[in-house]
Enzyme design. Structure first.
Site, PDB file in Angstrom:
ATOM      1  N   SER A 110       1.367  -1.465  -0.093  1.00 56.77           N
ATOM      2  CA  SER A 110      -0.056  -0.158  -0.219  1.00 56.77           C
ATOM      3  C   SER A 110       0.439   1.518   0.153  1.00 56.77           C
ATOM      4  CB  SER A 110      -0.540   0.160   1.349  1.00 56.77           C
ATOM      5  OG  SER A 110      -1.686   0.960   1.544  1.00 56.77           O
ATOM      6  N   TYR A 113      -5.078   8.701  -5.339  1.00 59.41           N
ATOM      7  CA  TYR A 113      -3.766   7.677  -5.282  1.00 59.41           C
ATOM      8  C   TYR A 113      -4.319   7.257  -3.614  1.00 59.41           C
ATOM      9  CZ  TYR A 113       0.847   5.559  -3.919  1.00 59.41           C
ATOM     10  OH  TYR A 113       1.484   4.590  -4.033  1.00 59.41           O
ATOM     11  N   LYS A 170      -4.777   3.597  -2.028  1.00 56.03           N
ATOM     12  CA  LYS A 170      -4.176   3.229  -1.527  1.00 56.03           C
ATOM     13  C   LYS A 170      -4.994   2.435  -0.302  1.00 56.03           C
ATOM     14  CE  LYS A 170      -0.323   2.038  -3.747  1.00 56.03           C
ATOM     15  NZ  LYS A 170       0.771   0.481  -4.290  1.00 56.03           N
TER      16      LYS A 170
HETATM   17  N1  LIG Z   1       8.256   4.093  -3.840  1.00 54.02           N
HETATM   18  C1  LIG Z   1       7.626   4.116  -2.897  1.00 54.02           C
HETATM   19  O1  LIG Z   1       8.446   6.071  -2.105  1.00 54.02           O
HETATM   20  C2  LIG Z   1       6.367   4.197  -2.954  1.00 54.02           C
HETATM   21  C3  LIG Z   1       6.119   4.675  -1.178  1.00 54.02           C
HETATM   22  C4  LIG Z   1       4.690   4.100  -1.513  1.00 54.02           C
HETATM   23  C5  LIG Z   1       4.396   3.045  -2.088  1.00 54.02           C
HETATM   24  N2  LIG Z   1       5.058   3.053  -3.416  1.00 54.02           N
HETATM   25  C6  LIG Z   1       3.871   1.473  -3.719  1.00 54.02           C
HETATM   26  O2  LIG Z   1       5.563   0.082  -4.133  1.00 54.02           O
HETATM   27  C7  LIG Z   1       4.271  -0.239  -5.357  1.00 54.02           C
HETATM   28  C8  LIG Z   1       5.855  -0.360  -6.287  1.00 54.02           C
HETATM   29  O3  LIG Z   1       6.325   0.754  -6.872  1.00 54.02           O
HETATM   30  P1  LIG Z   1       7.941   1.133  -6.654  1.00 54.02           P
HETATM   31  O4  LIG Z   1       8.300   2.236  -5.861  1.00 54.02           O
HETATM   32  O5  LIG Z   1       8.783   0.095  -7.430  1.00 54.02           O
HETATM   33  O6  LIG Z   1       7.700   2.321  -8.724  1.00 54.02           O
HETATM   34  P2  LIG Z   1       7.973   1.812 -10.264  1.00 54.02           P
HETATM   35  O7  LIG Z   1       9.975   1.805  -9.946  1.00 54.02           O
HETATM   36  O8  LIG Z   1       7.688   2.858 -10.805  1.00 54.02           O
HETATM   37  O9  LIG Z   1       7.634   0.151 -10.531  1.00 54.02           O
HETATM   38  C9  LIG Z   1       6.739   0.405 -10.259  1.00 54.02           C
HETATM   39  C10 LIG Z   1       6.382  -1.274 -10.865  1.00 54.02           C
HETATM   40  O10 LIG Z   1       5.243  -1.621 -11.471  1.00 54.02           O
HETATM   41  C11 LIG Z   1       4.449  -2.002 -12.223  1.00 54.02           C
HETATM   42  N3  LIG Z   1       3.196  -1.417 -12.644  1.00 54.02           N
HETATM   43  C12 LIG Z   1       3.320  -0.490 -13.484  1.00 54.02           C
HETATM   44  N4  LIG Z   1       1.899  -0.907 -13.811  1.00 54.02           N
HETATM   45  C13 LIG Z   1       1.493  -1.844 -14.176  1.00 54.02           C
HETATM   46  C14 LIG Z   1       0.984  -2.126 -15.456  1.00 54.02           C
HETATM   47  N5  LIG Z   1      -0.468  -1.528 -15.280  1.00 54.02           N
HETATM   48  N6  LIG Z   1       0.524  -3.585 -15.049  1.00 54.02           N
HETATM   49  C15 LIG Z   1       1.273  -4.622 -14.205  1.00 54.02           C
HETATM   50  N7  LIG Z   1       2.725  -4.129 -13.781  1.00 54.02           N
HETATM   51  C16 LIG Z   1       2.490  -2.902 -13.803  1.00 54.02           C
HETATM   52  C17 LIG Z   1       5.450  -1.489 -12.781  1.00 54.02           C
HETATM   53  O11 LIG Z   1       6.125  -2.527 -14.194  1.00 54.02           O
HETATM   54  P3  LIG Z   1       7.023  -1.434 -15.622  1.00 54.02           P
HETATM   55  O12 LIG Z   1       8.244  -1.319 -16.042  1.00 54.02           O
HETATM   56  O13 LIG Z   1       6.061  -2.254 -17.092  1.00 54.02           O
HETATM   57  O14 LIG Z   1       6.067  -0.192 -15.764  1.00 54.02           O
HETATM   58  C18 LIG Z   1       6.991  -1.488 -11.756  1.00 54.02           C
HETATM   59  O15 LIG Z   1       7.229  -2.932 -12.050  1.00 54.02           O
HETATM   60  C19 LIG Z   1       3.906   0.015  -5.703  1.00 54.02           C
HETATM   61  O16 LIG Z   1       2.248  -0.355  -5.464  1.00 54.02           O
HETATM   62  C20 LIG Z   1       4.001   1.951  -5.675  1.00 54.02           C
HETATM   63  O17 LIG Z   1       2.558   2.638  -4.975  1.00 54.02           O
HETATM   64  C21 LIG Z   1       6.069   3.911  -3.574  1.00 54.02           C
END
Ligand SMILES: NC(=O)c1ccc[n+]([C@@H]2O[C@H](COP(=O)([O-])OP(=O)(O)OC[C@H]3O[C@@H](n4cnc5c(N)ncnc54)[C@H](OP(=O)(O)O)[C@@H]3O)[C@@H](O)[C@H]2O)c1
Length: 278
Positions: A132, A146, A150
């Site tokens: 989340s 967003y 979540k």
């Molecule tokens: N990083 C932060 O600060 C943070 C904070 C709070 C929560 N989160 C949560 O953590 C999770 C991972 O985020 P992250 O930081 O690793 O971001 P990221 O680097 O942008 O990676 C996102 C991942 O999700 C995949 N994805 C996005 N849309 C998709 C779809 N429609 N179908 C299948 N795969 C999809 C992307 O695949 P592609 O490469 O193909 O696009 C990528 O592998 C997310 O749910 C995000 O909301 C992140």
């Protein structure tokens, strides 16, 4: 599965970011990964098997879970990680923008769960991890839709944990703060198309602060992965795992504000029942 045999982790979105770091760390610790990418390929090497998943296509999650289960004949940890962010004031968010966000962040994750839960229950063991966000617990201006997507996922996790009591299947909702991934980059993040001058001082300011954070986020994705694995391996895993010092601070501030509102309005709140007959 014996307690010493490797666990099979199903992780959505292992192409980059937290999902990729988690897949690498799971492998480094001796467990196996079946992860998803949009095209079903991965360069993560031995012990990581990839299956295709596009969360915006409603039939894709069930197909991906079936394919993932077929690889080792079981799934032990199911991680709903894939997702993206949307920035912009609530008022200027178009229906299509909000719908697509919920389709990926909430309904996609729900469909993964609905496909995986029969398999986990049949095993009598398993762990569901939903990634989340701290935005779910302590939302800020500029990312309300967003945060809502979540918050829906965090609420679902809490309810699911209650429904699964006695099944051997655990549930953990992870609420990360800012981690240094592509999440805030234009490659991942979407912006609402409309622009209203009225929200410059609130939403606009919050969005500018997030833009300044790109590349400076305090959270290390590999450390997040290790913390998550530690939580999954714990004898009593947490229902909520808040990750990052920023997220801990925001959670504590939220709890204080919530407690203060409940206390200040307690008399009024309690006086809303039917009068007692006695
Ligand atoms: N990083 C932060 O600060 C943070 C904070 C709070 C929560 N989160 C949560 O953590 C999770 C991972 O985020 P992250 O930081 O690793 O971001 P990221 O680097 O942008 O990676 C996102 C991942 O999700 C995949 N994805 C996005 N849309 C998709 C779809 N429609 N179908 C299948 N795969 C999809 C992307 O695949 P592609 O490469 O193909 O696009 C990528 O592998 C997310 O749910 C995000 O909301 C992140």
């Amino acid at each position: 599965m014996t307690s010493s045999s490797p666990r099979i982790w199903f992780i959505t979105g292992i192409s980059r970011g937290l999902g990729r770091a988690l897949a690498e760390e799971v492998r480094a610790q001796g467990d196996h990964v079946v992860g998803t990418t949009r095209d079903g390929t991965s360069d993560l090497g031995a012990g990581v098997h990839a299956v295709p998943l596009d969360l915006s296509r409603s039939e894709s999650p069930a197909t991906a879970v079936r394919a993932a289960h077929a690889v080792h004949g079981r799934l032990d940890v199911v991680v709903n990680n894939a997702g993206y962010g949307l920035l912009g004031p609530i008022e200027e968010t178009r229906d299509a923008e909000a719908t697509h966000l919920f389709e990926v962040n909430f309904f996609g994750a729900l469909r993964v769960l609905q496909a995986a839960l029969p398999l986990l229950r049949a095993q009598g063991a398993g762990h569901v991890v939903n990634i989340s966000s701290i935005a779910a617990l302590a939302p800020m201006a500029g990312s309300g839709v967003y945060a809502a997507s979540k918050a829906a996922l965090s609420a679902l996790s809490e309810s699911l944990a209650l429904e699964l009591v006695g099944s051997g299947v655990r549930v953990t909702s992870v609420e990360p703060g800012a981690f240094r991934t592509d999440f805030l980059s234009p490659h991942s993040l979407r912006r609402t198309e409309a622009r209203l001058a009225h929200y410059e001082a609130t939403s606009g300011e919050a969005v500018r602060a997030l833009e300044k954070l790109i590349g400076q986020q305090g959270g290390d994705p590999r450390a997040a992965a290790r913390a998550l694995i530690q939580a999954v391996r714990a004898p009593e895993p947490p229902l909520h795992l808040v990750l990052g010092a920023d997220a801990v601070g925001r959670t504590r501030a939220k709890l204080e504000r919530l407690g203060a509102d409940v206390s200040r309005w307690e008399e009024v709140s309690r006086a809303t029942g039917f009068p007692r007959a006695d």
